[in-house]
Scaffold this motif. Sequence first.
Motif, PDB file in Angstrom:
ATOM      1  N   LYS A 117      -9.633  -5.375  27.439  1.00 19.19           N
ATOM      2  CA  LYS A 117      -9.831  -6.031  26.284  1.00 19.19           C
ATOM      3  C   LYS A 117     -10.076  -7.481  26.656  1.00 19.19           C
ATOM      4  CE  LYS A 117      -6.755  -3.414  23.177  1.00 19.19           C
ATOM      5  NZ  LYS A 117      -6.298  -2.333  24.211  1.00 19.19           N
ATOM      6  N   ILE A 118     -11.135  -8.006  25.941  1.00 19.85           N
ATOM      7  CA  ILE A 118     -11.387  -9.331  26.089  1.00 19.85           C
ATOM      8  C   ILE A 118     -10.830 -10.061  24.578  1.00 19.85           C
ATOM      9  CG2 ILE A 118     -13.201 -11.123  25.945  1.00 19.85           C
ATOM     10  CD1 ILE A 118     -14.798  -9.063  27.806  1.00 19.85           C
ATOM     11  N   LEU A 119     -10.126 -10.794  24.657  1.00 17.95           N
ATOM     12  CA  LEU A 119      -9.212 -11.478  23.544  1.00 17.95           C
ATOM     13  C   LEU A 119     -10.009 -13.031  23.257  1.00 17.95           C
ATOM     14  CD1 LEU A 119      -5.725 -10.112  24.170  1.00 17.95           C
ATOM     15  CD2 LEU A 119      -7.570  -9.064  23.120  1.00 17.95           C
ATOM     16  N   PRO A 120     -10.647 -13.260  22.461  1.00 25.19           N
ATOM     17  CA  PRO A 120     -11.265 -14.508  21.941  1.00 25.19           C
ATOM     18  C   PRO A 120     -10.149 -15.592  21.701  1.00 25.19           C
ATOM     19  CG  PRO A 120     -11.637 -13.283  20.220  1.00 25.19           C
ATOM     20  CD  PRO A 120     -11.080 -12.435  21.068  1.00 25.19           C
ATOM     21  N   VAL A 121     -10.506 -16.713  22.408  1.00 26.20           N
ATOM     22  CA  VAL A 121      -9.575 -17.913  22.143  1.00 26.20           C
ATOM     23  C   VAL A 121     -10.330 -18.944  21.407  1.00 26.20           C
ATOM     24  CG1 VAL A 121      -8.357 -19.617  23.290  1.00 26.20           C
ATOM     25  CG2 VAL A 121      -8.023 -17.318  24.263  1.00 26.20           C
ATOM     26  N   ASP A 122     -11.509 -19.058  21.403  1.00 24.01           N
ATOM     27  CA  ASP A 122     -12.196 -20.166  20.664  1.00 24.01           C
ATOM     28  C   ASP A 122     -11.822 -20.113  19.131  1.00 24.01           C
ATOM     29  OD1 ASP A 122     -13.579 -21.433  22.337  1.00 24.01           O
ATOM     30  OD2 ASP A 122     -15.584 -20.586  21.927  1.00 24.01           O
ATOM     31  N   SER A 123     -11.464 -20.973  18.511  1.00 26.11           N
ATOM     32  CA  SER A 123     -10.985 -20.946  17.074  1.00 26.11           C
ATOM     33  C   SER A 123     -12.063 -20.130  16.243  1.00 26.11           C
ATOM     34  CB  SER A 123     -10.759 -22.331  16.484  1.00 26.11           C
ATOM     35  OG  SER A 123     -11.906 -23.055  16.415  1.00 26.11           O
ATOM     36  N   GLU A 124     -13.286 -20.352  16.321  1.00 25.38           N
ATOM     37  CA  GLU A 124     -14.245 -19.502  15.665  1.00 25.38           C
ATOM     38  C   GLU A 124     -14.395 -17.970  15.751  1.00 25.38           C
ATOM     39  OE1 GLU A 124     -15.246 -23.962  16.152  1.00 25.38           O
ATOM     40  OE2 GLU A 124     -14.890 -22.060  17.490  1.00 25.38           O
ATOM     41  N   GLN A 148     -18.538 -27.279   7.933  1.00 26.45           N
ATOM     42  CA  GLN A 148     -17.548 -26.964   7.200  1.00 26.45           C
ATOM     43  C   GLN A 148     -16.984 -28.366   7.445  1.00 26.45           C
ATOM     44  OE1 GLN A 148     -13.782 -26.391   7.042  1.00 26.45           O
ATOM     45  NE2 GLN A 148     -14.565 -27.147   5.082  1.00 26.45           N
ATOM     46  N   PRO A 149     -17.162 -29.502   6.952  1.00 29.05           N
ATOM     47  CA  PRO A 149     -16.705 -30.899   7.595  1.00 29.05           C
ATOM     48  C   PRO A 149     -15.083 -30.954   7.923  1.00 29.05           C
ATOM     49  CG  PRO A 149     -18.186 -31.152   5.731  1.00 29.05           C
ATOM     50  CD  PRO A 149     -17.877 -29.815   5.716  1.00 29.05           C
ATOM     51  N   GLN A 150     -14.467 -30.390   6.992  1.00 28.65           N
ATOM     52  CA  GLN A 150     -12.817 -30.492   7.061  1.00 28.65           C
ATOM     53  C   GLN A 150     -12.384 -29.590   8.326  1.00 28.65           C
ATOM     54  OE1 GLN A 150     -14.170 -29.255   4.295  1.00 28.65           O
ATOM     55  NE2 GLN A 150     -14.251 -31.601   3.094  1.00 28.65           N
ATOM     56  N   SER A 151     -13.091 -28.968   8.707  1.00 29.79           N
ATOM     57  CA  SER A 151     -12.534 -27.678   9.902  1.00 29.79           C
ATOM     58  C   SER A 151     -11.359 -27.025   9.602  1.00 29.79           C
ATOM     59  CB  SER A 151     -12.454 -28.776  11.210  1.00 29.79           C
ATOM     60  OG  SER A 151     -13.737 -29.382  11.710  1.00 29.79           O
ATOM     61  N   VAL A 152     -11.284 -26.631   8.337  1.00 25.69           N
ATOM     62  CA  VAL A 152     -10.131 -25.579   7.840  1.00 25.69           C
ATOM     63  C   VAL A 152     -10.439 -24.423   7.950  1.00 25.69           C
ATOM     64  CG1 VAL A 152      -8.629 -25.359   5.919  1.00 25.69           C
ATOM     65  CG2 VAL A 152      -9.106 -27.707   6.696  1.00 25.69           C
ATOM     66  N   ILE A 153     -11.736 -24.021   7.595  1.00 27.46           N
ATOM     67  CA  ILE A 153     -12.083 -22.861   7.729  1.00 27.46           C
ATOM     68  C   ILE A 153     -13.003 -22.732   8.760  1.00 27.46           C
ATOM     69  CG2 ILE A 153     -13.628 -21.025   6.549  1.00 27.46           C
ATOM     70  CD1 ILE A 153     -13.218 -22.111   3.862  1.00 27.46           C
ATOM     71  N   HIS A 154     -12.303 -21.680   9.833  1.00 27.56           N
ATOM     72  CA  HIS A 154     -13.027 -21.528  11.164  1.00 27.56           C
ATOM     73  C   HIS A 154     -13.955 -20.522  11.232  1.00 27.56           C
ATOM     74  CE1 HIS A 154      -9.871 -24.247  12.165  1.00 27.56           C
ATOM     75  NE2 HIS A 154      -8.830 -23.488  11.672  1.00 27.56           N
ATOM     76  N   SER A 155     -13.996 -19.449  10.391  1.00 29.90           N
ATOM     77  CA  SER A 155     -15.340 -18.658  10.436  1.00 29.90           C
ATOM     78  C   SER A 155     -15.055 -17.735   9.281  1.00 29.90           C
ATOM     79  CB  SER A 155     -15.369 -18.061  11.765  1.00 29.90           C
ATOM     80  OG  SER A 155     -16.340 -19.015  12.783  1.00 29.90           O
ATOM     81  N   LEU A 156     -16.049 -17.169   8.809  1.00 26.49           N
ATOM     82  CA  LEU A 156     -15.989 -16.040   7.803  1.00 26.49           C
ATOM     83  C   LEU A 156     -16.627 -14.775   8.154  1.00 26.49           C
ATOM     84  CD1 LEU A 156     -17.199 -19.210   6.533  1.00 26.49           C
ATOM     85  CD2 LEU A 156     -16.094 -18.286   4.413  1.00 26.49           C
ATOM     86  N   VAL A 157     -16.358 -13.819   7.648  1.00 23.46           N
ATOM     87  CA  VAL A 157     -16.939 -12.461   7.727  1.00 23.46           C
ATOM     88  C   VAL A 157     -17.422 -11.876   6.308  1.00 23.46           C
ATOM     89  CG1 VAL A 157     -16.613 -10.138   8.477  1.00 23.46           C
ATOM     90  CG2 VAL A 157     -15.764 -12.059   9.769  1.00 23.46           C
ATOM     91  N   GLU A 158     -18.624 -11.529   6.273  1.00 19.66           N
ATOM     92  CA  GLU A 158     -19.139 -10.942   5.164  1.00 19.66           C
ATOM     93  C   GLU A 158     -19.355  -9.330   5.320  1.00 19.66           C
ATOM     94  OE1 GLU A 158     -22.208 -12.576   1.885  1.00 19.66           O
ATOM     95  OE2 GLU A 158     -23.405 -11.410   3.474  1.00 19.66           O
ATOM     96  N   PHE A 159     -18.833  -8.537   4.495  1.00 20.03           N
ATOM     97  CA  PHE A 159     -18.824  -7.200   4.804  1.00 20.03           C
ATOM     98  C   PHE A 159     -19.951  -6.534   3.986  1.00 20.03           C
ATOM     99  CE2 PHE A 159     -14.553  -8.387   5.795  1.00 20.03           C
ATOM    100  CZ  PHE A 159     -14.452  -7.791   7.028  1.00 20.03           C
TER     101      PHE A 159
END
Length: 363
Positions: free
Chosen positions: A122-129, A218-229
């Motif tokens: 398993k590769i577990l991502p650490v980057d916030s995004e 996203q200037p405030q850096s509060v939403i770190h990424s999104l996924v659209e289904f």
Amino acid sequence: MKKISLIGSTGSIGRQVLDVVRRHPDEFAVAALVASSDADGLERQKAEFSPEFSALASRDKQTALEAAEYGDIVFNAAGGFAGLEYSLKAIGAGKTLALANKETLVCGGDLVMPLAEKKGVKILPVDSEHSAIWQCLGFDFKKKVRRLIITASGGAFRDYPPEKLRKVTPAQALAHPTWKMGKKITVDSATLMNKGYEVIEAHVLYGTPYGDIEAVIQPQSVIHSLVEFSDCSVLAQMGYPTMELPIQLALSYPLRLDPAVAPMDFKSAFSLDFRPLDREKYPCFKLALECGKAGGIMPCVLNAADEVAVSAFLNGRIAFTDIARAVGDTVSAFERRDAESFAQLSETDRSARIIAQKIIDRL
């Protein structure tokens, strides 16, 4: 109790990993520590955490690589291309890999992902995004999506007109509006090269076509990424701009431990803005996408040239706008070839650095 082998223990991410261990001494222990060059810092960490193994990579890289054989999880927080070899060693040893080293997937994704699948690692991502995407996917890397939407702060110069960028200083570039990070990644955030790297990582890690990956400001850096289904519903992961949460989650997965960060305060008014990413303003982002789509050795060339160019900018040798020029000219000097081995990528990295340095000397 999970035993952690920590690569890059004295850097910013490495120190935060050890903060997690301090907060949760019943959950984690340190099996191995590897520092790049901070001998004094490593000695202090050894005295506190009593690892089975420790090494200083600047003195003996081959010995340091043995850290990949220790513990239950290898946390790779090494900086730069050097991190790729640690990742390959950890996967080869069958260790779960918590990955904070971008170059592992940017430069070596064609080697890393097949090896991980072969070894069942398993590769577990650490980057916030990428942690955000992982969470939105319910920790299912193969879940089908319509789009991945990676957010960017826009860096220190997001509100600067292009004509002002040539005269900006390293000190200005390092004054990131929301995050506290190392110098290299902070400059890469200002050029948005870092965001280009993250698009490449997303393509490699989640198998998402480049056409289905977008980046927005996203200037405030509060939403770190999104996924659209597929039904166009969108999930977002939110949190204050700190690496503590994704670091802790990578270590504790599949569990979530007590809060690593302050809870979001929804009783206080705040806004969340989204802005389109102007690719003409960020030529490094365009270069990264071009190299990512080309594949093979080209992302490795890109990364090597960028490391050299950013160093030259920080040392006052070139202008901020010369970073993209130096990287672009270096990339143009190479022909695409498939990525076939670590030795080949290592030679590509070395050659690209030499060419980038010669180009910078002429600027």
